[in-house]
Write an enzyme that holds these catalytic residues in place. Structure first.
Site: not given
Length: 624
Positions: A320, A326, A439
């Site tokens: 979370k 998820v 990223d």
């Protein structure tokens, strides 16, 4: 409502109060004893029997106060409060003689009946007087030791347990024990000896009056005792009708206040909901338009009901974070998936579009597969292939307990580095539209059953045409510690695929070092910034790299190769960094052919500075 309130108030003002004509003696406002501040109610002089509750006898040295049936010498009195320091001479003599009689009875100060005030003695020490019983003596010693009562004293047929810093009484006190509370000296007093109970005791103690007849005072009369009965003299008495009207006014006032607050809250919630719906509608229009224009590229679309079924009503949570949660799920074909359920609209749908547009148009063994998505009203979800081994981060950031090579081996680590580079090369050259990830970090590299790496989390990605040489970004992208210098300032160069190469290099060095590049927990200051520390090793051709679990010459060559590649990738000038294709050639070539790069001229961070930790992030882009 206001008219009713005013009407009731008018009725209330028309009712007069009656007074009780009970007479009382002409009592002085205060009286004094030699060397003591004045006494006021509820204290009274022994000569004025109807003027208070607690009897005081003035003497040539000061005064005495009567509690229950005994008299106590007044040592001192607070000028502005009903706090008095008194002394019990009988108790003082017993303490001086170290007499067991001082410990026999609970030290209490009786209050008058009926109870009009209470007395609190301060400071106190709590002792537990237990009858000697050899069969349970050891068990009882363990009990009091567990409750932090470490000292004990034997007296006659009893054993006393105490701790002068602990006044609590356990709820499960052994039945053979009684509570004894005695006045004790202040901790700042000289000569305290915890092992000697009598050195802690004091004949002086402090008590504070709390009148129970407070309501009587607020009505205008002092409380009084007459033949054991309570009296409230000269107090106003309310008629029954006045009491009912006051209750009615109170109820109406509360009802009006609650109604007003409730109505205000409803209006605010409706207003916020309307604004939220407008934002959601604007968000959905933008996303729906994108999906329509790229219908042949985007993956399968699922309804929210289907997402609930896939996740078994969101039964198994994988992680979370700030953007959502998820969950683990299973498709109809029994393939396991990871479902990222977004919980808020962000950046006008840019992150959602980035994920669908970027991953949806890719197909490569080193790019995580987006199996589907959900966009239904305010509900949004992304469905990925499930990666059993989680993220690369869990294998390399182990705080020095063991190295990444120990967990997965140097050869496998080398293959993971090559796989990530191939995935990046595909993003830059294999797609019809080039994709910059922005990223790249260990958290965003997922590993399947065979530790094959897959690049994930394209929420910050940017798509651009192949012929574009300059990339423009509207805001900072990436994670501190992995962001290329040119993203901070254009004075370092232009943003390009070399920005991802920089992040890749920082990650490669973390894979080799088995820890974060900025490590504030090491003992040697020179080892805080790993890239600078390891550069010195390579520059001096030090055969012993100081890395864990290198047991063979082949592993040493693999580690040295990865270090040199990582140092090339983190060059400050983007033009000096190799392309990702060149990185692949270097990783797959011979270490002897690699040149040592220049040292990056950005200074290493100080010990007190570190990048935000990503330890809690979930491998699908969220924190756990």
């Amino acid at each position: 409502m206001i008219i009713i309130f005013c009407f009731v108030s008018l009725i209330l003002s028309c009712h007069s109060a009656t007074t009780d004509n009970v007479s009382m003696n002409n009592c002085p406002e205060s009286f004094g004893c030699p060397a003591l501040p004045p006494f006021k109610y509820p204290f009274y002089n022994v000569m004025d029997t109807r003027c208070g509750l607690i009897k005081v006898n003035c003497t040539s040295k000061g005064g005495e106060i009567q509690l229950g049936g005994g008299w106590y010498e007044i040592v001192n009195k607070d000028e502005g409060h009903n706090t008095v320091i008194i002394s019990n001479k009988t108790f003082e003599d017993l303490v001086k003689k170290n007499s067991c009689e001082a410990l026999m009875n609970n030290f209490t100060s009786p209050s008058p009946s009926p109870l009009l005030y209470s007395i609190s003695i301060f400071p106190l020490i709590t002792l537990f007087k237990c009858t000697e019983n050899l069969t349970i003596a050891q068990q009882r010693d363990i009990y009091f030791e567990q409750h932090n009562y470490r000292s004990h004293y034997r007296c006659k047929d009893y054993k006393f347990y105490y701790n002068h810093l602990n006044e609590t009484v356990p709820s499960d006190l052994p039945p053979t024990c009684q509570v004894v509370q005695l006045p004790v000296r202040f901790l700042s007093s000289p000569g305290l000896d915890e092992t000697n109970i009598f050195s802690l005791l004091s004949s002086e103690f402090q008590f504070e009056l709390t009148p129970s007849c407070h309501n009587c005072h607020t009505k205008g009369g002092p409380c009084h005792i007459d033949n054991e009965h309570f009296q409230c003299l000269n107090a106003k008495k309310e008629t029954q009708g006045r009491k009912l009207i006051k209750i009615l006014v109170t109820v109406l006032g509360i009802s009006f206040g609650v109604g007003f607050v409730t109505l205000s809250v409803v209006i605010i919630l409706c207003f916020r909901r309307k604004i939220k719906m407008r934002k959601d509608a604007k968000y959905n229009v933008k996303v729906e338009m994108f999906l329509k224009n790229h219908e042949f590229l985007v993956p399968k679309r699922y309804s929210y009901a289907q997402v609930e079924k896939i996740t078994s009503s969101f039964k198994v949570k994988l992680g979370k974070g700030g953007f959502g949660t998820v969950y683990k799920g299973v498709l109809r074909n029994q393939n396991q998936v990871a479902v990222k359920v977004l919980n808020e609209v962000k950046s006008n749908g840019e992150d959602f579009i980035n994920e669908v547009a970027s991953v949806g148009r890719t197909s490569h063994v080193n790019i995580v597969s987006l199996m589907g998505f959900c966009l239904e009203g305010r509900q949004r979800a992304l469905i990925y292939e499930f990666m059993p081994n989680g993220s690369l981060e869990r294998f390399i950031n182990n705080q020095g307990s063991s190295s990444s090579s120990q967990l997965i081996g140097w050869e496998k680590l080398h293959q993971i580095a090559i796989g990530i580079a191939r995935g990046l090369e595909y993003l830059y050259r294999g797609c019809s539209t080039r994709i910059l990830h922005f990223d790249i970090k260990p958290h965003n590299i997922l590993l399947d059953d065979d530790f094959c790496p897959k690049i994930s989390d394209f929420g910050m990605a940017k798509l651009f045409r192949e012929k574009e040489s300059k990339i423009f970004v509207s805001h900072m992208r990436g994670t501190p510690g992995y962001i290329a210098p040119e993203i901070f300032s254009r004075s370092f160069g232009e943003i390009s695929h070399k920005s991802d190469v920089y992040s890749y290099g920082m990650m490669i060095l973390e894979m080799v070092g088995g820890r974060k590049n900025i490590e504030v927990g090491v003992d040697n200051t020179s080892e805080i910034y790993f890239p600078h520390w390891i550069y010195k090793k390579v520059e001096l051709h030090d055969e012993q790299l100081g890395l864990n679990e290198i047991v063979s010459e082949e592993e040493n060559k693999t580690a040295r190769k990865m270090i040199i590649v990582g140092l090339w990738c983190i060059q400050t000038n983007p033009l000096t960094r190799p392309s990702i294709t060149k990185v692949l050639e270097m990783l797959e070539g011979d270490v002897a052919s690699l040149e040592i790069p220049p040292k990056p001229y950005i200074s290493s961070p100080s010990r007190c500075v570190g990048s935000p930790s990503t330890d809690s992030l979930h491998p699908y882009g969220y924190s756990t």
